[in-house]
Design a protein around this motif. Structure first.
Motif, PDB file in Angstrom:
ATOM      1  N   LEU A 133       0.819  -1.206   0.000  1.00 16.01           N
ATOM      2  CA  LEU A 133       0.000   0.000   0.000  1.00 16.01           C
ATOM      3  C   LEU A 133       0.855   1.260   0.000  1.00 16.01           C
ATOM      4  CD1 LEU A 133      -2.880  -1.019   2.416  1.00 16.01           C
ATOM      5  CD2 LEU A 133      -2.980  -0.798  -0.063  1.00 16.01           C
ATOM      6  N   LYS A 134       1.990   1.215   0.692  1.00 15.77           N
ATOM      7  CA  LYS A 134       2.890   2.367   0.717  1.00 15.77           C
ATOM      8  C   LYS A 134       3.415   2.647  -0.685  1.00 15.77           C
ATOM      9  CE  LYS A 134       7.018   4.193   2.902  1.00 15.77           C
ATOM     10  NZ  LYS A 134       8.096   3.953   3.844  1.00 15.77           N
ATOM     11  N   GLU A 135       3.804   1.616  -1.390  1.00 16.27           N
ATOM     12  CA  GLU A 135       4.285   1.787  -2.754  1.00 16.27           C
ATOM     13  C   GLU A 135       3.190   2.354  -3.644  1.00 16.27           C
ATOM     14  OE1 GLU A 135       5.571  -2.141  -3.772  1.00 16.27           O
ATOM     15  OE2 GLU A 135       7.340  -2.025  -2.483  1.00 16.27           O
ATOM     16  N   PHE A 136       1.977   1.858  -3.468  1.00 16.32           N
ATOM     17  CA  PHE A 136       0.856   2.324  -4.273  1.00 16.32           C
ATOM     18  C   PHE A 136       0.516   3.774  -3.941  1.00 16.32           C
ATOM     19  CE2 PHE A 136      -3.855   2.530  -4.940  1.00 16.32           C
ATOM     20  CZ  PHE A 136      -3.813   2.518  -6.323  1.00 16.32           C
ATOM     21  N   GLN A 137       0.472   4.115  -2.658  1.00 16.40           N
ATOM     22  CA  GLN A 137       0.155   5.479  -2.231  1.00 16.40           C
ATOM     23  C   GLN A 137       1.167   6.466  -2.789  1.00 16.40           C
ATOM     24  OE1 GLN A 137      -3.227   5.302  -0.816  1.00 16.40           O
ATOM     25  NE2 GLN A 137      -2.332   7.034   0.171  1.00 16.40           N
ATOM     26  N   SER A 138       2.437   6.102  -2.769  1.00 18.09           N
ATOM     27  CA  SER A 138       3.466   7.035  -3.226  1.00 18.09           C
ATOM     28  C   SER A 138       3.397   7.267  -4.732  1.00 18.09           C
ATOM     29  CB  SER A 138       4.854   6.533  -2.826  1.00 18.09           C
ATOM     30  OG  SER A 138       5.162   5.344  -3.522  1.00 18.09           O
TER      31      SER A 138
ATOM     32  N   LEU B 254      -3.838  -4.073  -7.348  1.00 14.69           N
ATOM     33  CA  LEU B 254      -2.857  -2.986  -7.410  1.00 14.69           C
ATOM     34  C   LEU B 254      -2.046  -3.067  -8.695  1.00 14.69           C
ATOM     35  CD1 LEU B 254      -1.493  -2.722  -3.770  1.00 14.69           C
ATOM     36  CD2 LEU B 254      -3.230  -1.333  -4.884  1.00 14.69           C
ATOM     37  N   PRO B 255      -1.695  -1.914  -9.239  1.00 13.14           N
ATOM     38  CA  PRO B 255      -0.916  -1.904 -10.478  1.00 13.14           C
ATOM     39  C   PRO B 255       0.473  -2.495 -10.260  1.00 13.14           C
ATOM     40  CG  PRO B 255      -1.165   0.318  -9.601  1.00 13.14           C
ATOM     41  CD  PRO B 255      -1.991  -0.586  -8.741  1.00 13.14           C
ATOM     42  N   LYS B 256       0.975  -3.065 -11.308  1.00 15.72           N
ATOM     43  CA  LYS B 256       2.318  -3.646 -11.280  1.00 15.72           C
ATOM     44  C   LYS B 256       3.351  -2.562 -11.561  1.00 15.72           C
ATOM     45  CE  LYS B 256       0.457  -7.721 -10.905  1.00 15.72           C
ATOM     46  NZ  LYS B 256      -0.503  -7.631  -9.863  1.00 15.72           N
ATOM     47  N   GLU B 257       4.579  -2.834 -11.185  1.00 16.91           N
ATOM     48  CA  GLU B 257       5.680  -1.898 -11.421  1.00 16.91           C
ATOM     49  C   GLU B 257       5.794  -1.611 -12.911  1.00 16.91           C
ATOM     50  OE1 GLU B 257       8.645   0.582 -10.273  1.00 16.91           O
ATOM     51  OE2 GLU B 257       7.488  -0.670  -8.908  1.00 16.91           O
TER      52      GLU B 257
ATOM     53  N   ASN C 208      -4.478  11.349  -1.900  1.00 18.05           N
ATOM     54  CA  ASN C 208      -4.540  10.342  -0.848  1.00 18.05           C
ATOM     55  C   ASN C 208      -5.928   9.767  -0.662  1.00 18.05           C
ATOM     56  OD1 ASN C 208      -1.855  10.440  -0.169  1.00 18.05           O
ATOM     57  ND2 ASN C 208      -2.141  12.145   1.221  1.00 18.05           N
ATOM     58  N   SER C 209      -6.840  10.058  -1.561  1.00 15.39           N
ATOM     59  CA  SER C 209      -8.203   9.567  -1.383  1.00 15.39           C
ATOM     60  C   SER C 209      -8.493   8.439  -2.364  1.00 15.39           C
ATOM     61  CB  SER C 209      -9.200  10.702  -1.565  1.00 15.39           C
ATOM     62  OG  SER C 209      -9.052  11.241  -2.848  1.00 15.39           O
ATOM     63  N   ASN C 210      -7.984   7.286  -2.064  1.00 18.48           N
ATOM     64  CA  ASN C 210      -8.335   6.112  -2.847  1.00 18.48           C
ATOM     65  C   ASN C 210      -8.873   5.056  -1.895  1.00 18.48           C
ATOM     66  OD1 ASN C 210      -6.157   4.128  -2.101  1.00 18.48           O
ATOM     67  ND2 ASN C 210      -4.883   5.781  -2.879  1.00 18.48           N
ATOM     68  N   VAL C 211      -9.323   3.970  -2.442  1.00 17.33           N
ATOM     69  CA  VAL C 211     -10.013   2.961  -1.651  1.00 17.33           C
ATOM     70  C   VAL C 211      -9.106   2.329  -0.584  1.00 17.33           C
ATOM     71  CG1 VAL C 211      -9.549   1.056  -3.240  1.00 17.33           C
ATOM     72  CG2 VAL C 211     -11.647   1.035  -1.878  1.00 17.33           C
ATOM     73  N   PHE C 212      -7.795   2.387  -0.776  1.00 15.99           N
ATOM     74  CA  PHE C 212      -6.878   1.740   0.149  1.00 15.99           C
ATOM     75  C   PHE C 212      -6.246   2.689   1.171  1.00 15.99           C
ATOM     76  CE2 PHE C 212      -6.566  -0.868  -3.793  1.00 15.99           C
ATOM     77  CZ  PHE C 212      -7.230  -1.972  -3.302  1.00 15.99           C
TER      78      PHE C 212
END
Length: 109
Positions: free
Chosen positions: A28-33, A98-101, A38-42
């Motif tokens: 989640l940290k990787e996705f958030q960054s 979650l999206p891949k790299e 900051n307003s997504n489902v996770f």
């Protein structure tokens, strides 16, 4: 003897739960960054899982475990095991969602 077994079982369940939660928190940290907002489902999970991990780690100490009755240890163990099951399911969902790299920013949104 039953108390020691209950304490060991509870500690093992807590460690497993912390492990799964830490893995999810990292994802989640990787996705958030990668997002500008900051307003997504996770986003709630991103902020709440570290608190849950810290609280569970504090419960896992010998002093904290010694204060619980055998019955409370067993109930807490069942609760932690159920939470761990839900976290495993969440981990599976995140793996698919979650999206891949290297994916485009449009895809990530």
């Amino acid at each position: 003897m039953a108390e020691a077994i209950a304490a060991l079982g509870l500690a093992g369940s807590i460690v497993q739960m912390i492990d799964f939660s830490a893995k999810i928190s990292t994802r989640l940290k990787e996705f958030q960054s990668s997002l500008t907002q900051n307003s997504n489902v996770f986003s709630d999970l991103y902020f709440e899982l570290p608190l849950l991990n810290d609280t569970l780690a504090q419960l896992c100490t010998p002093v904290a475990l010694s204060r619980l009755s055998v019955q409370n240890k067993q109930m807490l163990m069942l609760t932690v095991e159920r939470c761990a099951t839900q976290v495993e399911l969440l981990d599976s969902l995140l793996e698919r969602t979650l999206p891949k790299e290297g994916e485009s920013s449009f895809s990530k949104r």
